[in-house]
Design a protein around this motif. Structure first.
Motif, mmCIF file in Angstrom:
data_model
loop_
_atom_site.group_PDB
_atom_site.id
_atom_site.type_symbol
_atom_site.label_atom_id
_atom_site.label_comp_id
_atom_site.label_asym_id
_atom_site.label_seq_id
_atom_site.Cartn_x
_atom_site.Cartn_y
_atom_site.Cartn_z
ATOM 1 N N ILE A 1 17.935 85.825 67.071
ATOM 2 C CA ILE A 1 19.314 85.538 67.496
ATOM 3 C C ILE A 1 20.216 86.648 66.966
ATOM 4 O O ILE A 1 20.139 86.994 65.774
ATOM 5 N N SER B 1 23.912 71.408 73.081
ATOM 6 C CA SER B 1 22.810 72.308 72.708
ATOM 7 C C SER B 1 21.491 71.850 73.342
ATOM 8 O O SER B 1 21.348 70.661 73.679
ATOM 9 N N PRO B 2 20.517 72.764 73.505
ATOM 10 C CA PRO B 2 20.540 74.150 73.062
ATOM 11 C C PRO B 2 21.343 75.066 73.992
ATOM 12 O O PRO B 2 21.317 74.910 75.210
ATOM 13 N N GLY C 1 18.750 84.240 71.635
ATOM 14 C CA GLY C 1 20.103 83.688 71.662
ATOM 15 C C GLY C 1 21.136 84.692 71.205
ATOM 16 O O GLY C 1 20.826 85.649 70.479
ATOM 17 N N LYS D 1 20.626 80.628 82.154
ATOM 18 C CA LYS D 1 21.153 80.652 80.780
ATOM 19 C C LYS D 1 22.317 79.676 80.639
ATOM 20 O O LYS D 1 23.157 79.536 81.537
ATOM 21 N N ASP E 1 22.077 79.146 75.049
ATOM 22 C CA ASP E 1 21.553 80.510 74.972
ATOM 23 C C ASP E 1 22.603 81.478 74.445
ATOM 24 O O ASP E 1 22.274 82.459 73.776
ATOM 25 N N THR F 1 19.825 74.938 67.170
ATOM 26 C CA THR F 1 18.824 74.744 68.238
ATOM 27 C C THR F 1 18.732 75.939 69.185
ATOM 28 O O THR F 1 18.017 75.867 70.185
ATOM 29 N N MET F 2 19.445 77.008 68.886
ATOM 30 C CA MET F 2 19.450 78.163 69.804
ATOM 31 C C MET F 2 18.057 78.787 69.851
ATOM 32 O O MET F 2 17.432 79.027 68.812
ATOM 33 N N PRO F 3 17.555 79.089 71.046
ATOM 34 C CA PRO F 3 16.214 79.682 71.141
ATOM 35 C C PRO F 3 16.215 81.171 70.795
ATOM 36 O O PRO F 3 17.270 81.804 70.721
ATOM 37 N N ALA F 4 15.032 81.732 70.619
ATOM 38 C CA ALA F 4 14.905 83.184 70.435
ATOM 39 C C ALA F 4 15.563 83.883 71.618
ATOM 40 O O ALA F 4 15.466 83.407 72.750
ATOM 41 N N ARG G 1 14.923 84.756 63.689
ATOM 42 C CA ARG G 1 14.683 83.879 64.856
ATOM 43 C C ARG G 1 15.014 84.574 66.176
ATOM 44 O O ARG G 1 15.005 83.943 67.230
#
Ligand code: NDP
Length: 237
Positions: free
Chosen positions: A169, A74-75, A125, A7, A77, A120-123, A167
């Motif tokens: 987050i 970015s991205p 996050g 992460k 976590d 740009t944070m992924p799922a 998303r």
């Protein structure tokens, strides 16, 4: 305890105090940790060497620099916005520019940083702001701007939780009470006054605050969002 191997974690304001404890916690659990600092390069360097994290000099009061920095990292976590200043004193005497800088660091920076990271944070996050129990209880004089700035974060996480929930987050605020740091030393002149307001009459440690942050950043906390968590020995109870 959560494992953060793989992460990417950014802590704004990580050189000292609660922020340094958060850096230590994530680094000890395998995360790739980046943190910012402003006026404490020596502390930052020592902490980076101790934890294997990376220190970056960036003023949380400088919006455009902050947004550009987060875009370049970015991205992410996990984003933790810990940088904050106190600005205590007679409101009739504090220069307006000082108050505006406090609002830039304590309110504008968390907002713009959260948006920049969320791009740009992924799922899965996590965005975690460090507020204060003073959002809920302000029993002393001279701290109106500070308590206002921390109260703003409660509204901020509620809205951002709605914006980014679809998303996957989460967005939350951790609200410490008196915590032993340079900002509020456990043996400082106001300790007895503060402890009088508490059910558990002692300062927290940075590590205790970091423990809650790590919980909120972990997989078990995936359903917690838009929430404010007091960790304050009952200061606001
Ligand atoms: P400290 O003053 O001990 O440390 C503050 C940290 O924030 C330092 O790492 C400092 O870095 C960083 N920081 C401050 N201004 C900036 C800036 N402009 N740009 C980048 N970094 C900055 O504070 P605490 O550890 O006590 O507080 C951390 C957070 O917890 C704050 O948001 C505070 O409001 C909150 N809090 C603290 C409580 C307490 O009792 N200690 C209680 C409730 C909330 P540097 O020195 O390098 O500038």
């Amino acid at each position: 305890m959560n494992n953060f191997e793989g992460k990417s974690v950014l802590v704004l304001g990580g050189s000292r105090g609660i922020g340094a404890a958060i850096v230590r916690r994530f680094a000890s659990k395998g995360a790739k940790v980046l943190f910012t600092y402003w006026s404490s390069p020596d502390d930052a360097e020592v902490l980076a060497a101790e934890t294997g994290s990376k220190a970056l000099r960036a003023d949380s009061g400088d919006r455009d620099t902050l947004i550009a920095l987060i875009a370049s990292l970015s991205p992410l976590d996990v984003l933790v916005v810990n940088s904050g200043i106190l600005g205590a004193g007679d409101p009739l005497e504090i220069p307006p520019d000082d108050i505006d800088r406090l609002f830039r660091i304590n309110i504008h920076a968390p907002y713009h940083a959260a948006i920049a990271a969320a791009r740009t944070m992924p799922a899965g996050g996590r965005i975690i702001l460090i507020g204060s129990a003073n959002a809920d209880r302000m029993p002393m004089t001279g701290l109106a701007a500070y308590s206002a700035s921390k109260a703003a974060l409660k509204g901020m996480v509620k809205g951002l939780a709605r914006d980014f929930g679809a998303r996957g987050i989460t967005v939350n605020v951790v609200q410490p009470g008196p915590t032993d740091t340079d900002m509020n030393p456990a043996d400082g002149p106001l300790k007895d006054v503060m402890h009088d307001f508490m059910a558990i009459k002692r300062h927290a440690t940075g590590a205790e605050i970091a423990g809650l942050v790590a919980y909120l950043a972990g997989p078990e906390a995936g359903i917690i969002t838009g929430a404010a968590y007091n960790i304050d020995g009952g200061f606001a109870a």
